[in-house]
Design an enzyme around this catalytic site. Sequence first.
Site, PDB file in Angstrom:
ATOM      1  N   ARG A  19       0.574  -1.072   0.115  1.00 18.08           N
ATOM      2  CA  ARG A  19       0.071  -0.036  -0.032  1.00 18.08           C
ATOM      3  C   ARG A  19       0.794   1.149   0.012  1.00 18.08           C
ATOM      4  O   ARG A  19       0.573   2.253  -0.610  1.00 18.08           O
ATOM      5  CB  ARG A  19      -1.094   0.114   1.299  1.00 18.08           C
ATOM      6  CG  ARG A  19      -1.954   1.118   1.338  1.00 18.08           C
ATOM      7  CD  ARG A  19      -2.809   0.881   2.577  1.00 18.08           C
ATOM      8  NE  ARG A  19      -3.868   2.072   2.525  1.00 18.08           N
ATOM      9  CZ  ARG A  19      -5.079   1.813   2.149  1.00 18.08           C
ATOM     10  NH1 ARG A  19      -5.278   0.771   1.244  1.00 18.08           N
ATOM     11  NH2 ARG A  19      -5.826   3.093   1.984  1.00 18.08           N
ATOM     12  N   HIS A 158       3.277  26.422  24.386  1.00 19.19           N
ATOM     13  CA  HIS A 158       2.434  25.775  24.858  1.00 19.19           C
ATOM     14  C   HIS A 158       1.197  25.666  24.080  1.00 19.19           C
ATOM     15  O   HIS A 158      -0.102  25.626  24.762  1.00 19.19           O
ATOM     16  CB  HIS A 158       2.122  26.599  26.425  1.00 19.19           C
ATOM     17  CG  HIS A 158       3.448  26.738  27.119  1.00 19.19           C
ATOM     18  ND1 HIS A 158       4.176  25.864  27.730  1.00 19.19           N
ATOM     19  CD2 HIS A 158       4.050  27.999  27.304  1.00 19.19           C
ATOM     20  CE1 HIS A 158       5.105  26.451  28.239  1.00 19.19           C
ATOM     21  NE2 HIS A 158       5.289  27.772  27.868  1.00 19.19           N
ATOM     22  N   SER A 288     -14.499  12.707   4.242  1.00 20.99           N
ATOM     23  CA  SER A 288     -15.298  12.001   5.085  1.00 20.99           C
ATOM     24  C   SER A 288     -16.504  11.417   4.497  1.00 20.99           C
ATOM     25  O   SER A 288     -16.892  11.991   3.534  1.00 20.99           O
ATOM     26  CB  SER A 288     -15.802  12.864   6.276  1.00 20.99           C
ATOM     27  OG  SER A 288     -16.860  12.209   6.933  1.00 20.99           O
TER      28      SER A 288
END
Length: 483
Positions: A19, A158, A288
């Site tokens: 793949r 952060h 999706s």
Amino acid sequence: RLQNGDHDNGYYRTPLASRYASPEMCFVFSDRYKFRTWRQLWLWLAEAEQTLGLPITDEQIQEMKSNLDNIDFKMAAEEEKQLRHDVMAHVHTFGHCCPKAAAIIHLGATSCYVGDNTDLIILRNAFDLLLPKLARVISRLADFAKERADLPTLGFTHFQPAQLTTVGKRCCLWIQDLCMDLQNLKRVRDDLRFRGVKGTTGTQASFLQLFEGDDQKVEQLDKMVTEKAGFKRAFIITGQTYTRKVDIEVLSVLASLGASVHKICTDIRLLANLKEMEEPFEKQQIGSSAMPYKRNPMRSERCCSLARHLMTLLMDPLQTASVQWFERTLDDSANRRICLAEAFLTADTILNTLQNVSEGLVVYPKVIERRIRQELPFMATESIIMAMVKAGGNRQDCHEKIRVLSQQAAAVVKQEGGDNDLIERIQADAYFSPIHSQLDHLLDPSSFTGRASQQVQRFLEEEVYPLLKPYESVMKVKAELCL
């Protein structure tokens, strides 16, 4: 077993080969390349032994040369099933098609003569495939960094808003890690040494016997075969195998590359969520199956997924090297068949994919600009205070005014979901009238990026471009994205 790339949907094949990885890397770790190299090593050994005086004929040498690619895989598999010894199975298979040379094939050698030396040849060739691919990734990112060297963007520490940097400067953080990887891969590749012709426990006793105690000829034999294999030097000391710490070195630099790629692609995924930058997205690509609007960063996600696998593979050679008893033990073999191949196939995949990503990165300056506008007013407060002091104001009074207005603006953002209106509040406050005309200048994003653009230029010119120079001839190759 399937041969010649045949496919069978009822047969497991590693996704790395079926793949993801490139055909050229899959070939380097294929049975055909491996066993062909075994035969080449037997030929080199016979040629060198003949040159040094052993009774090996030109006819035997020619017979071996003519059958290097004539491999009967079915026969070899049947032989191995009976003998439970892969090397002897292939000695018999090679001898079957070379009946005149059969008696001198593998003369004086042990299994690790072909096994370990082939592995070292494969590792060297696999590095030679990876190095230009990594160089191309660096080159594409360098082009991107140069083009975006001046584009201000919100920096994060952060993952909280911090001082501004530039898009190009952030990209140079990625490039710097990859440059370290390029240097490390090249170093380990160049440090590879041939196991050479060492015999069963590394003492060369069998060859000393063949040459009737002639130390010089045994040394010459080792040197000649090493040179035929294209290595500059061989180990002086081995057991039956080359030290398995070599495998640690190899997988360490590949695992480190995996860490670099994971960090880069994680940043790209976060930027995609912020809608500031995206990887390539093809016209017919589906993000999706349920949500048609989705533009998932699947390439970067693939890189992260496989990079994690690459990093974990380092544990295999660490543990293998630690449990090698005396001159050798065979519990390394099955493990090495898997981890060495998988490490290079995985590294190959993530470099192909990252090159594809780097060739099509999309930046959205308007989104970046909007995010800067949301945060810059707070960052500019110190500059505003300094400007007021220069205009005759009191630093402490100004600080208090700014503090109160900042808290009010922050409440609008956090509690009401509105935009940062600190500058509008400052513009509406007569106290700040002496600097109202300066606000546009004080809020120019480019004045908050320090020497970022100059750093990009210097970094590329002094560190990146010189490192890429040996790879100039392959720089135009585009990345082919597998499934």
